[in-house]
Design a protein around this motif. Sequence first.
Motif, PDB file in Angstrom:
ATOM      1  N   MET A   1       0.230  -1.509  -0.280  1.00 13.69           N
ATOM      2  CA  MET A   1      -0.138  -0.033  -0.124  1.00 13.69           C
ATOM      3  C   MET A   1       1.097   1.518  -0.341  1.00 13.69           C
ATOM      4  O   MET A   1       0.595   1.968  -0.331  1.00 13.69           O
ATOM      5  N   SER A   2       1.712   1.461   1.034  1.00 16.23           N
ATOM      6  CA  SER A   2       2.874   2.276   0.534  1.00 16.23           C
ATOM      7  C   SER A   2       3.466   2.807  -0.544  1.00 16.23           C
ATOM      8  O   SER A   2       3.784   4.304  -1.382  1.00 16.23           O
ATOM      9  N   TRP A   3       4.052   1.519  -1.235  1.00 18.96           N
ATOM     10  CA  TRP A   3       4.270   1.516  -2.722  1.00 18.96           C
ATOM     11  C   TRP A   3       3.675   2.187  -3.805  1.00 18.96           C
ATOM     12  O   TRP A   3       3.453   3.341  -4.829  1.00 18.96           O
ATOM     13  N   VAL A   4       1.599   2.061  -3.417  1.00 12.03           N
ATOM     14  CA  VAL A   4       0.595   2.350  -4.188  1.00 12.03           C
ATOM     15  C   VAL A   4       0.566   4.031  -3.725  1.00 12.03           C
ATOM     16  O   VAL A   4       0.613   5.012  -5.009  1.00 12.03           O
ATOM     17  N   LEU A   5       0.636   4.034  -2.790  1.00 16.01           N
ATOM     18  CA  LEU A   5       0.259   5.533  -2.426  1.00 16.01           C
ATOM     19  C   LEU A   5       1.532   6.378  -3.013  1.00 16.01           C
ATOM     20  O   LEU A   5       1.718   7.732  -3.247  1.00 16.01           O
ATOM     21  N   ALA A   6       3.557   5.985  -2.746  1.00 12.38           N
ATOM     22  CA  ALA A   6       3.701   6.937  -3.392  1.00 12.38           C
ATOM     23  C   ALA A   6       3.792   7.421  -4.593  1.00 12.38           C
ATOM     24  O   ALA A   6       4.081   8.575  -4.917  1.00 12.38           O
ATOM     25  N   ILE A   7       3.225   5.874  -5.624  1.00 12.01           N
ATOM     26  CA  ILE A   7       3.318   6.527  -7.045  1.00 12.01           C
ATOM     27  C   ILE A   7       1.817   7.272  -7.292  1.00 12.01           C
ATOM     28  O   ILE A   7       2.117   8.593  -7.796  1.00 12.01           O
ATOM     29  N   ILE A   8       0.317   7.046  -6.358  1.00 13.06           N
ATOM     30  CA  ILE A   8      -0.336   8.461  -6.511  1.00 13.06           C
ATOM     31  C   ILE A   8      -0.228   9.455  -6.407  1.00 13.06           C
ATOM     32  O   ILE A   8      -0.400  10.159  -6.933  1.00 13.06           O
ATOM     33  N   GLY A   9       0.944   8.925  -5.018  1.00 18.10           N
ATOM     34  CA  GLY A   9       1.323  11.147  -4.834  1.00 18.10           C
ATOM     35  C   GLY A   9       2.836  11.647  -5.911  1.00 18.10           C
ATOM     36  O   GLY A   9       1.919  13.057  -6.185  1.00 18.10           O
ATOM     37  N   VAL A  10       2.933  10.874  -6.289  1.00 18.01           N
ATOM     38  CA  VAL A  10       3.753  11.731  -7.643  1.00 18.01           C
ATOM     39  C   VAL A  10       3.319  11.446  -8.638  1.00 18.01           C
ATOM     40  O   VAL A  10       3.664  13.086  -8.621  1.00 18.01           O
ATOM     41  N   ALA A  11       2.598  11.217  -9.049  1.00 20.65           N
ATOM     42  CA  ALA A  11       1.454  11.235 -10.046  1.00 20.65           C
ATOM     43  C   ALA A  11       0.948  12.299 -10.445  1.00 20.65           C
ATOM     44  O   ALA A  11       0.930  13.390 -10.787  1.00 20.65           O
ATOM     45  N   ALA A  12      -0.210  12.668  -8.358  1.00 12.94           N
ATOM     46  CA  ALA A  12      -0.831  13.701  -8.654  1.00 12.94           C
ATOM     47  C   ALA A  12       0.261  15.309  -8.342  1.00 12.94           C
ATOM     48  O   ALA A  12      -0.466  16.101  -9.571  1.00 12.94           O
ATOM     49  N   VAL A  13       1.272  14.968  -7.848  1.00 14.13           N
ATOM     50  CA  VAL A  13       2.678  16.715  -8.114  1.00 14.13           C
ATOM     51  C   VAL A  13       2.636  16.654  -9.553  1.00 14.13           C
ATOM     52  O   VAL A  13       2.416  17.976 -10.091  1.00 14.13           O
ATOM     53  N   MET A  14       2.914  15.269 -10.616  1.00 13.65           N
ATOM     54  CA  MET A  14       3.501  15.941 -11.798  1.00 13.65           C
ATOM     55  C   MET A  14       2.295  16.211 -12.240  1.00 13.65           C
ATOM     56  O   MET A  14       2.317  17.386 -13.136  1.00 13.65           O
ATOM     57  N   LEU A  15       1.159  15.969 -12.327  1.00  6.87           N
ATOM     58  CA  LEU A  15      -0.094  15.995 -12.817  1.00  6.87           C
ATOM     59  C   LEU A  15      -0.259  17.647 -12.870  1.00  6.87           C
ATOM     60  O   LEU A  15      -0.629  18.556 -13.578  1.00  6.87           O
ATOM     61  N   LEU A  16      -0.163  18.143 -11.387  1.00  5.71           N
ATOM     62  CA  LEU A  16      -0.315  19.831 -11.021  1.00  5.71           C
ATOM     63  C   LEU A  16       0.661  20.779 -11.575  1.00  5.71           C
ATOM     64  O   LEU A  16       0.388  21.583 -12.023  1.00  5.71           O
TER      65      LEU A  16
END
Length: 432
Positions: A1-16
């Motif tokens: 779960m920590s890896w999934v959340l980390a990837i989601i967080g990076v993707a969200a920042v990149m998108l912003l």
Amino acid sequence: MSWVLAIIGVAAVMLLIIVYVYSLLNRFKKVSAVEAIRFSGSNEKVNTKTHFNLRKLTFFSVDTRLGIIDIFNRKKIYLTMLLVFIISTFIMIVPALVYHTTSSDAFVENMGFSRKVDIGTSLYQSTNNAKFEQKIETYLKQDPDVADFSKIVTKNFDVKDAGTTDNVLSVELGNHQKFPVDYLKGNAPKKANELALSTINAEEYRKKVGDSMILIRDGQEETFTVCGIYANLFNGGKTAKATFKDEKATNIWTDIYIRLKDSAKVTQKMTQYKKDLPFAKMNNAREYRDQTFGSTIQSLRLISVGALVVALVITALITSLFMKLLLAKDKKEIAALKAIGFTNQRINQQYLSRSLTVLVLGLTIGTLLSMTVGKAMSGLVASALGGVNVQLTGSLLIYLGCPLLMLVVTVLATKAVTAQAGKIEIAENLKD
């Protein structure tokens, strides 16, 4: 779960970042070729109408007032800097509040352990339990260093739930007023027909304050009223508290909680008790709490320090970049000010007043958000800790120390960048 959340967080920042840069580059469509050649960029519209008369603020210097006027005239430019200061304040103060709260002595009562306890004595099921209990109680009554003690006996009782008697509930019997814990709802049991449940048991049996619960005592059904619900991170968290007396059910274990007149003597008394009462297990209450929850508190401390460093780095970086942007944008204005007699020091003062004004606004809003939204987020901490009632508390060190650190960083970053204003040549920038 920590890896999934980390990837989601990076993707969200990149998108912003992509969305922000894309919207920023779209502004080039509004710049005509003539404007680009004439102004070296967009012809910025400045609103010079302000309803606030700064001339009345005579306690401010002229340079400070000029800096504040520029903020009123170009609000949109300073909005990004304001948002960064608000976010930095928030991510700095909230983790500090969480660490300050969880590391305090009062917090252990939220975990189901009274902070008044200095030493805990435990006796497990044996044929000589009654004899040992009596010996300990007599010993403690004669000890002049003991301020108070309380005996809590844990026994198992069957629970009649949904027509079955397969469930077993561990009930702590005794006086729960001497060494109280914090209750999420309701209060400690006082009457013989009252029962308090830990959060885990309350969820498992689907009970709330005021509900009835049937225990099987000596083959007979007895109805109890749930008077309180408390968090408990000790002994597996599945406990209950009651005050009724029971002589027939078997003791699982007995705890005797001791409060000393002088807490500084804990180590000395522990050595004495281990020697005089070798049949009992002795626990230093503070060490027991630290062993149970100490690693979590250390992790929260690391997080709070990390958040502090990150917030300061972001503040320094954004302040530096923003001041560089303003200097590049205001070359003509700076050249004009120097031409009419403003010194480099006075120009630097104007830019410093701008950054400090935005900082004060950001700190104020960020601190208010930390004290409201941040405290509301304590519910997330509560769920992570197993339903513990977390009410964030702060200190002057947090509410004053964090803003002061941001103030120092902002001043240093602003001065370091605006020192370049002295290199702007009057003739070169006013030749148009």
